[in-house]
Design an enzyme around this catalytic site. Structure first.
Site, short mmCIF file in Angstrom:
data_model
loop_
_atom_site.label_atom_id
_atom_site.label_comp_id
_atom_site.label_asym_id
_atom_site.label_seq_id
_atom_site.Cartn_x
_atom_site.Cartn_y
_atom_site.Cartn_z
N ASP A 83 0.83 -1.19 0.00
CA ASP A 83 0.00 0.00 0.00
C ASP A 83 0.87 1.25 0.00
O ASP A 83 1.93 1.29 0.64
CB ASP A 83 -0.90 -0.02 1.24
CG ASP A 83 -1.99 1.02 1.21
OD1 ASP A 83 -2.78 1.01 0.25
OD2 ASP A 83 -2.04 1.85 2.13
N ASP A 141 -11.27 1.80 -0.73
CA ASP A 141 -11.38 3.23 -0.43
C ASP A 141 -12.33 3.97 -1.37
O ASP A 141 -12.58 5.16 -1.18
CB ASP A 141 -10.00 3.90 -0.52
CG ASP A 141 -9.13 3.64 0.70
OD1 ASP A 141 -9.69 3.36 1.77
OD2 ASP A 141 -7.90 3.73 0.58
N GLU A 182 0.89 -0.52 -5.12
CA GLU A 182 -0.25 0.41 -5.12
C GLU A 182 0.30 1.80 -5.42
O GLU A 182 0.76 2.51 -4.54
CB GLU A 182 -0.95 0.36 -3.75
CG GLU A 182 -2.28 1.11 -3.73
CD GLU A 182 -2.16 2.53 -3.23
OE1 GLU A 182 -2.20 3.46 -4.08
OE2 GLU A 182 -2.02 2.74 -2.03
#
Length: 507
Positions: free
Chosen positions: A301, A400, A347
């Site tokens: 991430d 998200d 990501e």
């Protein structure tokens, strides 16, 4: 692209993003029990090759899987109680008489916190295998993090659940005499937390083996940063930018942008990259080795933070922050040394500077493409399928983002018309009562027919859920990470559709 980089590509295929917490369960939250195995069977039937989960660490205040008490540990909530009952560690009536929450599609984290540890302690008190070779092997193999984690959680309980910065100074600062004292004082509590991790990983490894035998690879997810209130920071304070009182000097976040006028202040302590480089990123190598043994693919991430990171003064607001240079290629080399046979997804979302693109290319890792970012009307938008390269992973949206149906409602008119043109749907189709579902299927088809090596769809988008099923709304707290799949909801209709898409587009 070199042979070394080619080996980092994912096999062409498709998968589903469904957190462990979102699996059906009669006990308030998804677990590593029979519903997880049933889902693996469904993935196989639907022609899928991947199951992506959110981080599986023990969650802290706010319930976010991206704020964990340990980057190495597993979430006690995910331990399946029925499996413990089959071992004779729990009675069925003990499990059933507990109030796990009224809604089968929602996680009540307050009830989890109050009730889950009590039932696990009952199992622990009945457990008689402390001297077994399997348990001793687990403790020995994981000693580097497990001893610190079990002492951290025991001290946290002893001091009433407050963050470690509020503990007594001697143990807060890890003075040797204090460590010795609390290890002795809290010996049984530490054994309980070791037991919890032993059972989590026993169940996790059995499930992963089953998935792999079915041809399903597990994609895990690790946040780039760790939580301030974690065993990671308490046990390794020298690895972070902390002051003499062990409080953060700066914290992580992002500046004001098109999505937020305020910006975001995550509050995570920031690594002292210079110190980490001097010891050859030893802590990071341990972390990546652990993740590589848990997952077949590791999604990192906030990958862009490796190139440059945003530092906000601990007492300041996002606009007070500044960008600083990250470790870049040096950290990538450390990751590659430690990852083993697992692969990486980067990501790379957010404001992507040229250095991020360069590092991504050098690394050979696949980046991410989000279809919900594609339809702003610009034909050269990098998230439009006609602009993809093969070495990427395309998502309808992530945890998200809005669900697809919610996204359709929020699209500006120009973007919505472009989406219709791009999918080949006619404006006249809008009168159809099931038009949004038809449009969602068209977007899913865009992903499947693209050249992207890998397609991952959120379960909510496969089921055509609106924003009531959204997993996370960034910068908010209280209602996130709660959505759950109802038993039978992912059924034959959806499985046949995905299977057909996988067959048509060779996934």
């Amino acid at each position: 692209m070199s042979m070394e980089q080619k080996s980092k590509r994912l096999e062409r295929g498709a998968g589903i993003l469904l957190p462990i917490s979102s699996l059906p369960s009669p006990y308030g939250i998804g677990s590593l029990g029979k519903e997880a195995y049933h889902f693996v069977d469904q993935l196989e039937e639907a022609g899928q090759k991947y199951w992506q989960v959110l981080p599986v660490g023990p969650t802290s205040f706010g319930d976010s899987p991206y704020q964990s008490f340990s980057t190495f540990a597993g979430n006690p909530y995910f331990i399946d109680l029925d499996l413990l009952q089959k071992e004779g560690l729990l009675e069925k009536e003990e499990i059933q008489k507990i109030d796990w929450g009224e809604l089968v599609y929602d996680v009540d984290y307050q009830k989890m916190y109050v009730n889950r540890f009590g039932i696990l302690k009952k199992a622990f008190l009945r457990w008689q295998e402390k001297s077994s070779s399997d348990y001793q092997d687990f403790v020995h193999k994981n000693q580097e993090w497990l001893e610190d984690y079990s002492l951290f959680m025991s001290c946290k309980d002893y001091f009433g659940g407050v963050e470690w910065l509020s503990w007594s100074e001697d143990i807060r600062c890890r003075k040797e005499t204090a460590l010795k004292y609390y290890r002795q004082l809290l010996k049984e509590k530490m054994e309980f937390w070791c037991f919890v991790q032993y059972k989590f990983f026993e169940q996790w490894n059995t499930l992963k083996k089953y998935a792999n035998q079915k041809g399903i690879q597990i994609i895990g997810d690790i946040p780039i940063y760790v939580a301030l209130d974690s065993a990671d920071v308490w046990a390794n304070p020298g690895q972070y930018q902390l002051d003499e009182t062990l409080h953060p000097i700066d914290v992580a976040g992002c500046p004001p942008d098109a999505f937020s006028d305020y910006g975001q202040k995550w509050g995570n302590p920031i690594y002292d990259w210079d110190i980490m480089e001097k010891d050859h990123f030893t802590w990071w190598k341990k972390r990546i080795k652990a993740a590589g043994s848990m997952y077949d693919v590791v999604r990192i991430d906030h990958f862009i933070g490796i190139v440059r990171y945003y530092a906000i003064p601990a007492e300041g607001v996002p606009v007070d922050g500044a960008f600083r240079k990250g470790p870049g290629e040096k950290l990538i080399k450390a990751i590659d040394e430690a990852i083993g046979d697992a692969k990486v997804i980067a990501e790379d979302l957010g404001v992507v500077v040229p250095g991020v693109r360069q590092l991504l290319k050098q690394s050979g890792y696949p980046g991410m493409k989000i279809l919900e970012f594609a339809f702003d009307g610009k034909r050269n938008n990098e998230y439009l399928p006609h602009n993809y390269e093969r070495n990427c992973v395309v998502y309808s949206g992530t945890h998200d983002n809005e669900t697809l149906l919610g996204y359709f409602d929020s699209l500006p008119e120009e973007g919505y018309e472009y989406l219709l043109d791009y999918t080949g749907l006619c404006i006249s189709d809008k009168i159809c009562s099931e038009f949004k579902e038809k449009l969602a299927n068209a977007v899913i088809r865009l992903a499947y027919q693209s050249v992207a090596d890998t397609v991952i769809l959120q379960m909510q988008d496969i089921l055509k859920k609106d924003n009531d099923a959204r997993m996370n709304l960034p910068s908010t707290i209280g209602q996130n990470w709660r959505w759950r799949l109802k038993r039978g909801e992912f059924g034959e209709k959806e499985i046949k559709f995905l299977g057909k898409m996988a067959d048509i587009y060779d996934r």
